[in-house]
Design an enzyme around this catalytic site. Structure first.
Site, short mmCIF file in Angstrom:
data_model
loop_
_atom_site.label_atom_id
_atom_site.label_comp_id
_atom_site.label_asym_id
_atom_site.label_seq_id
_atom_site.Cartn_x
_atom_site.Cartn_y
_atom_site.Cartn_z
N TYR A 2 0.83 -1.20 0.00
CA TYR A 2 0.00 0.00 0.00
C TYR A 2 0.86 1.25 0.00
CZ TYR A 2 -3.36 3.54 1.11
OH TYR A 2 -4.13 4.66 1.04
N TRP A 42 1.14 5.68 -1.64
CA TRP A 42 0.80 6.67 -2.65
C TRP A 42 1.84 6.81 -3.75
CZ3 TRP A 42 -2.79 11.12 -3.01
CH2 TRP A 42 -4.04 10.81 -2.45
N1 LIG Z 1 -2.45 8.24 12.41
C1 LIG Z 1 -2.84 8.27 11.15
N2 LIG Z 1 -2.21 7.49 10.24
C2 LIG Z 1 -2.59 7.52 8.95
C3 LIG Z 1 -3.64 8.35 8.53
C4 LIG Z 1 -4.31 9.15 9.50
O1 LIG Z 1 -5.27 9.89 9.20
N3 LIG Z 1 -3.86 9.09 10.78
N4 LIG Z 1 -4.00 8.38 7.19
C5 LIG Z 1 -3.72 7.19 6.42
C6 LIG Z 1 -3.91 7.42 5.00
S1 LIG Z 1 -5.42 8.04 4.55
C7 LIG Z 1 -2.98 7.09 4.07
S2 LIG Z 1 -3.41 7.19 2.42
C8 LIG Z 1 -1.66 6.59 4.43
C9 LIG Z 1 -0.53 7.07 3.51
O2 LIG Z 1 0.55 6.24 3.62
P1 LIG Z 1 1.62 6.10 2.45
O3 LIG Z 1 0.95 6.16 1.13
O4 LIG Z 1 2.45 4.90 2.74
O5 LIG Z 1 2.48 7.42 2.67
P2 LIG Z 1 3.50 8.15 1.69
O6 LIG Z 1 4.38 8.97 2.57
O7 LIG Z 1 2.78 8.87 0.62
O8 LIG Z 1 4.37 6.96 1.12
C10 LIG Z 1 4.71 6.88 -0.21
C11 LIG Z 1 6.12 6.33 -0.36
O9 LIG Z 1 6.38 6.22 -1.75
C12 LIG Z 1 7.68 6.73 -2.01
N5 LIG Z 1 7.71 7.14 -3.41
C13 LIG Z 1 7.42 8.35 -3.94
N6 LIG Z 1 7.59 8.34 -5.27
C14 LIG Z 1 8.01 7.09 -5.59
C15 LIG Z 1 8.34 6.45 -6.82
O10 LIG Z 1 8.27 7.04 -7.88
N7 LIG Z 1 8.70 5.13 -6.77
C16 LIG Z 1 8.77 4.45 -5.59
N8 LIG Z 1 9.15 3.16 -5.62
N9 LIG Z 1 8.46 5.04 -4.42
C17 LIG Z 1 8.08 6.33 -4.42
C18 LIG Z 1 7.87 7.84 -1.02
O11 LIG Z 1 9.25 8.12 -0.84
C19 LIG Z 1 7.19 7.25 0.22
O12 LIG Z 1 8.12 6.51 0.98
O13 LIG Z 1 -1.37 6.96 5.79
C20 LIG Z 1 -2.38 6.52 6.69
N10 LIG Z 1 -1.94 6.73 8.04
N1 LIG Z 2 -1.95 18.35 2.44
C1 LIG Z 2 -2.33 17.08 2.43
N2 LIG Z 2 -3.54 16.75 1.94
C2 LIG Z 2 -3.95 15.46 1.98
C3 LIG Z 2 -3.12 14.42 2.45
C4 LIG Z 2 -1.85 14.80 2.97
O1 LIG Z 2 -1.07 13.95 3.43
N3 LIG Z 2 -1.50 16.12 2.93
N4 LIG Z 2 -3.55 13.11 2.42
C5 LIG Z 2 -4.64 12.80 1.51
C6 LIG Z 2 -5.25 11.51 1.82
S1 LIG Z 2 -4.40 10.10 1.38
C7 LIG Z 2 -6.48 11.38 2.35
S2 LIG Z 2 -7.17 9.84 2.56
C8 LIG Z 2 -7.27 12.54 2.72
C9 LIG Z 2 -7.95 12.36 4.07
O2 LIG Z 2 -8.95 13.29 4.20
P1 LIG Z 2 -9.71 13.42 5.59
O3 LIG Z 2 -9.95 12.10 6.16
O4 LIG Z 2 -10.88 14.30 5.37
O5 LIG Z 2 -8.58 14.21 6.40
P2 LIG Z 2 -8.12 14.30 7.91
O6 LIG Z 2 -7.12 15.40 7.89
O7 LIG Z 2 -7.70 12.98 8.43
O8 LIG Z 2 -9.40 14.72 8.73
C10 LIG Z 2 -10.15 15.88 8.44
C11 LIG Z 2 -10.66 16.46 9.72
O9 LIG Z 2 -11.58 15.59 10.33
C12 LIG Z 2 -11.69 15.98 11.68
N5 LIG Z 2 -12.03 14.83 12.50
C13 LIG Z 2 -11.24 13.84 12.94
N6 LIG Z 2 -11.95 12.98 13.70
C14 LIG Z 2 -13.21 13.46 13.73
C15 LIG Z 2 -14.44 13.02 14.33
O10 LIG Z 2 -14.51 12.00 15.00
N7 LIG Z 2 -15.54 13.79 14.11
C16 LIG Z 2 -15.51 14.91 13.37
N8 LIG Z 2 -16.65 15.57 13.19
N9 LIG Z 2 -14.38 15.36 12.81
C17 LIG Z 2 -13.25 14.63 12.97
C18 LIG Z 2 -10.34 16.52 12.10
O11 LIG Z 2 -10.52 17.76 12.79
C19 LIG Z 2 -9.60 16.67 10.79
O12 LIG Z 2 -8.96 17.92 10.64
O13 LIG Z 2 -6.45 13.69 2.77
C20 LIG Z 2 -5.72 13.86 1.56
N10 LIG Z 2 -5.18 15.18 1.50
MO LIG Z 3 -5.46 8.34 2.26
#
Ligand SMILES: Nc1nc2c(c(=O)[nH]1)N[C@H]1C(S)=C(S)[C@@H](COP(=O)(O)OP(=O)(O)OC[C@H]3O[C@@H](n4cnc5c(=O)[nH]c(N)nc54)[C@H](O)[C@@H]3O)O[C@H]1N2
Ligand SMILES: Nc1nc2c(c(=O)[nH]1)N[C@H]1C(S)=C(S)[C@@H](COP(=O)(O)OP(=O)(O)OC[C@H]3O[C@@H](n4cnc5c(=O)[nH]c(N)nc54)[C@H](O)[C@@H]3O)O[C@H]1N2
Ligand SMILES: [Mo]
Length: 770
Positions: A113, A115
């Site tokens: 998994y 991005w």
């Molecule tokens: N506590 C907490 N944890 C969370 C979340 C949260 O809300 N709270 N959100 C979750 C969510 S929604 C997500 S999507 C995940 C994200 O988790 P990840 O998708 O694992 O996070 P990234 O840092 O985007 O990791 C992408 C990796 O790809 C590498 N990369 C970039 N470009 C390339 C390329 O061209 N080739 C290769 N081989 N590698 C590359 C980057 O260096 C990086 O190490 O985290 C989750 N974790």
């Molecule tokens: N700049 C930037 N943008 C991103 C990403 C990033 O790494 N950086 N990651 C991307 C990815 S992979 C994803 S999946 C999306 C995730 O998108 P979201 O899931 O919408 O993003 P979050 O920042 O986890 O949460 C949004 C807000 O939800 C609120 N929240 C948390 N828990 C609760 C709750 O129990 N109740 C309510 N009402 N509110 C709550 C928090 O205040 C938080 O700021 O974001 C994407 N956008």
């Molecule tokens: Mo995500």
């Protein structure tokens, strides 16, 4: 005299032009059609800095010596040895062959998994899966960290997860038609900066501006006031985290109590609503779900809740529910309860009415929806049916042979011998990192392919250095944006790094399947081919003329066809028989036969309030706070964590832990001081920022700081929230990640701690300096 070359490029945070002089990036210009470009585009030049890059293929010395018999506890401790690409390729191919021959393909975990890059050709995990599918397959994953509980429950109750991926009402229609907008979670330009696979124009702010102009009533239900831009002038209801389901049910219960529910809609368009209504009016459990009940759980005002209930019926009301709400224990419930509330209010299928999920969570959710087929390299057919729910990775590694459930089915975790991770960072994304570390010591071999010395790469046996997207040619595109974007090579590869395609092409060739892998095309051959597939699909299926490839490549982008002003389920509302949903009843499921037969206590047969494992309602003492680990403002997850846009949001070199003044005073925490966040799972340092935008009882620490453990206790000094978060599934039904369910203590930190960046750099040097 040197000349500046203009290179069209794109990342998950948008399209841009790189200005390149003498092989160096000297400037970055935003995409001309983007009204709200992301500042992260200026961080991209950090990729050209070698200090955190993997520059050569590397093998852990103990593994090189003893292969699968090495001491796996030495991962992350023992030095790496540089090897040639030939040697690295041979080692990887031999391991794949060994494990599939001795244990079967299911023993290779390649869910991988992450991005990775927005490029749809050099897409690391797709290419990994393509390679392995040619030699018998692998154990993969289903759903995402972003959304798992949500799509699982929506597939069951709406027959499709489209309402959570941008297929519900579009924001243009909401901006024109909605009269009361209730935002659960956020509608934030912070998260809308990014979109998986890139984005042309960022349009969330444009729609929010229109909403502000129309002066409609907007209510923000969130623990964080800046989850909506201030200029929207919304009412802020600072809810206790993880209690939104109770608010939704209380509102629905008030509507039912007043006999204002839309019986016609419930009868024609929903199934099982009698079960739901019996729960709301208390005939099931003796507890009436009304404003007083909801106020007790959510910490909100009774009078506000009871006053809002009739407004949801009398005005055109729209509920938006962020993905964050389902990234929590029992995360199925807020999505299902939101659907239940919108159904009771009779708003579904009306322009600007009803419910939708994930608006602003990514930049394209709610934007005009793409009708074309965005470019993507095929992963080919997977020959075996072996998968885990994505967030069950540690369970997989710790419990081979154990049973798990998913969507009502029971399955078994395979025995993982080899893990191959390309383009993801589990030591960023997974909950309870110390528990993950235990699981990580189990497989015989771990291969990581990444440009950067991530915490994950440090803990691998074989590290393959991939180029970043600016070192190769590719193209970006997505269903939720109206452009395909060129990603042109700007600089030469750093060190010996190779493109993901070249790495897998060499491995596939070693495995004897090179021809099937590359189909006789080289990089530009593939980029052209993938574009042409998209272009001919648009022409044939939609009669839409996209520009030819050469024009696309010289302009840097090409427009795609989209659907605007969309009202979700309008046809279904008019004629539910003719437009039956793919659910057990053909209608919206508010009371489920399937879940009734499963009898799960953590996902009942109707939307229900079920206490999460950790929340303010069961905090042991008043010094436990609810941790919201939301997405970082200045970067994407852990990517470009040390670059300028990310550093701009750090303080004293660490992440900021935002905390309310009331809590700060009572806990003796000064603004700008170092604090230690801790619980039974781990501890992390951050810099305290006292902020009235945060609800009392809540601490906000963004994700993505590079895991930097120190000392015997493993104290993380960078501010990575996943040393604290809880690794439990949302429920037996959805098995999603529960990141937003977490209690912590926060206290002043008096000890000395090294600079997180310096310490990280020293760790890399100690592991990888030949
Ligand atoms: N506590 C907490 N944890 C969370 C979340 C949260 O809300 N709270 N959100 C979750 C969510 S929604 C997500 S999507 C995940 C994200 O988790 P990840 O998708 O694992 O996070 P990234 O840092 O985007 O990791 C992408 C990796 O790809 C590498 N990369 C970039 N470009 C390339 C390329 O061209 N080739 C290769 N081989 N590698 C590359 C980057 O260096 C990086 O190490 O985290 C989750 N974790
Ligand atoms: N700049 C930037 N943008 C991103 C990403 C990033 O790494 N950086 N990651 C991307 C990815 S992979 C994803 S999946 C999306 C995730 O998108 P979201 O899931 O919408 O993003 P979050 O920042 O986890 O949460 C949004 C807000 O939800 C609120 N929240 C948390 N828990 C609760 C709750 O129990 N109740 C309510 N009402 N509110 C709550 C928090 O205040 C938080 O700021 O974001 C994407 N956008
Ligand atoms: Mo995500």
């Amino acid at each position: 005299m040197s000349t500046i070359k203009r290179v069209a490029h794109c990342s998950h945070w948008g399209a841009y032009t790189l200005l390149v002089e003498n092989g160096e990036i000297v400037g970055t210009e935003p995409f001309e059609h983007d009204p709200h470009p992301s500042p992260i585009i200026h961080s991209v030049r950090e990729w050209a800095d070698p200090s955190r890059r993997v520059l050569r293929p590397m093998v852990r010395s103990g593994w090189l010596e003893k292969r699968e018999k090495s001491n796996r506890r030495q991962r992350g401790k023992e030095k790496f040895v540089a090897v040639s690409w030939d040697e690295a390729t041979a080692l990887v191919a031999e391991e794949i062959d060994r494990v599939r021959n001795d244990f079967g393909n299911a023993s290779i975990f390649a869910g991988s998994y992450g991005w990775t890059s927005s490029g749809r050709f050099h897409h690391a995990s797709s290419l990994l899966k393509r390679t392995l599918n040619l030699v018998g397959g692998y154990t993969g994953h289903v759903d995402t960290y972003s959304i798992a509980a949500g799509p699982v429950i929506l597939r069951h109750t709406l027959g499709s997860e489209e309402a959570c991926g941008g297929g519900a009402n579009t924001l243009d229609s909401i901006a024109e038609n909605t009269e009361t907008l209730v935002v659960f979670g956020a509608l934030s330009p912070r998260t809308a900066q990014t979109e998986a696979g890139g984005i042309g124009p960022h349009t969330l702010e444009t729609h929010l501006k229109r909403i502000a102009e129309r002066g409609i009533r907007v209510i923000l239900i969130s623990p964080l006031r800046d989850d909506l831009p201030e200029w929207l002038d919304a009412e802020w209801w600072p809810i206790r985290p993880n209690t939104d389901t109770a608010l939704m049910l209380g509102l629905a219960g008030e509507i039912v109590k007043a006999n204002r529910h839309d019986s016609d809609f419930l009868n024609r368009c929903c199934s099982g609503s009698e079960r739901f209504l019996a729960y709301l009016d208390g005939s099931v459990d003796g507890v009436r779900k009304d404003a007083a009940w909801a106020a007790g759980i959510t910490g909100l005002d009774i009078a506000d809740i009871s006053a809002l209930a009739p407004v949801l019926v009398d005005t055109r009301s729209m509920l938006t529910v962020s993905w964050s709400l389902q990234r929590a224990h029992h995360g199925e419930q807020p999505f299902w309860a939101g659907l239940g509330l919108a159904a009771v209010a009779g708003q579904i299928g009306l322009p600007g009415g009803g419910v939708g999920f994930g608006y602003g969570s990514l930049g394209g959710v709610g934007a005009p929806y793409g009708l074309g087929k965005p470019p993507a390299i095929s992963q080919l057919q997977k020959p075996i049916d072996s998968f885990i729910p994505v967030a069950r990775i540690t369970d997989l590694l710790l419990n081979p042979g154990a049973e798990f459930t998913y969507q009502g089915e029971t399955r078994t975790y395979p025995d993982t011998r080899l893990v191959y991770w390309a383009g993801g960072n589990p030591y960023h994304h997974h909950q309870d990192i110390h528990r993950l570390e235990e699981g990580w010591s189990r497989p015989e071999t771990i291969i990581v392919q990444d440009p950067m010395w991530t915490a994950t790469a440090q803990r691998a046996d074989i590290v393959l250095p991939a180029t970043t997207s600016i070192e190769r040619n590719d193209l970006a595109g997505n269903r939720r944006t109206n452009y395909v974007m060129a990603m042109q090579k700007a600089i030469e590869p750093l060190g010996d790094a190779r493109s993901d395609f070249d790495i897998f092409n060499a491995i596939a060739t070693r495995l004897g399947v090179g021809d099937a892998f590359n189909e006789g095309r080289d990089e530009m051959g593939w980029v052209r081919h993938l574009y042409e597939q998209t272009r001919s699909d648009a022409a044939e299926r939609l009669g839409f003329e996209m520009v030819d490839f050469d024009t696309f490549w010289s302009v840097g982008s090409a427009e795609m066809p989209v659907r605007e002003n969309y009202t979700y389920l309008a046809g279904f509302r008019q004629d539910p028989e003719a437009n039956a949903l793919k659910t057990e009843s053909g209608r919206i499921v508010l009371g489920s036969e399937k879940l009734a037969s499963l009898g799960y206590a953590d996902c009942l047969d109707h939307p229900a309030w079920i206490e999460p494992a950790e929340w303010l309602g069961n905090a042991k003492e008043d010094n436990e706070l609810h941790l919201v680990s939301h997405q970082p403002t200045g970067r994407l997850h852990s990517q470009l964590e040390s670059a300028e846009a990310s550093r701009a949001h750090k303080r004293n070199g660490r992440e900021q832990a935002r905390i309310n003044r009331h809590d700060a005073e009572r806990l003796g925490i000064r603004d700008g001081s170092t604090v230690r966040l801790w619980n039974a799972r781990g501890a992390s340092l951050a810099t305290a920022t006292v902020d009235e935008a945060v609800r009392a009882g809540v601490v906000v620490l963004p994700t993505g700081a590079w895991f930097t453990p120190t000392g015997n206790s493993g104290l993380d000094i960078a501010g990575n929230p996943n040393v604290l978060t809880l690794d439990v599934p949302t429920s037996q039904f959805g098995q999603g990640c529960s990141a937003h369910t977490c209690l912590v203590r926060v206290e002043p930190y008096e000890g000395s701690a090294p600079d997180a960046f310096d310490h990280y750099q020293e760790t890399i040097a100690a592991l990888a300096d030949a």
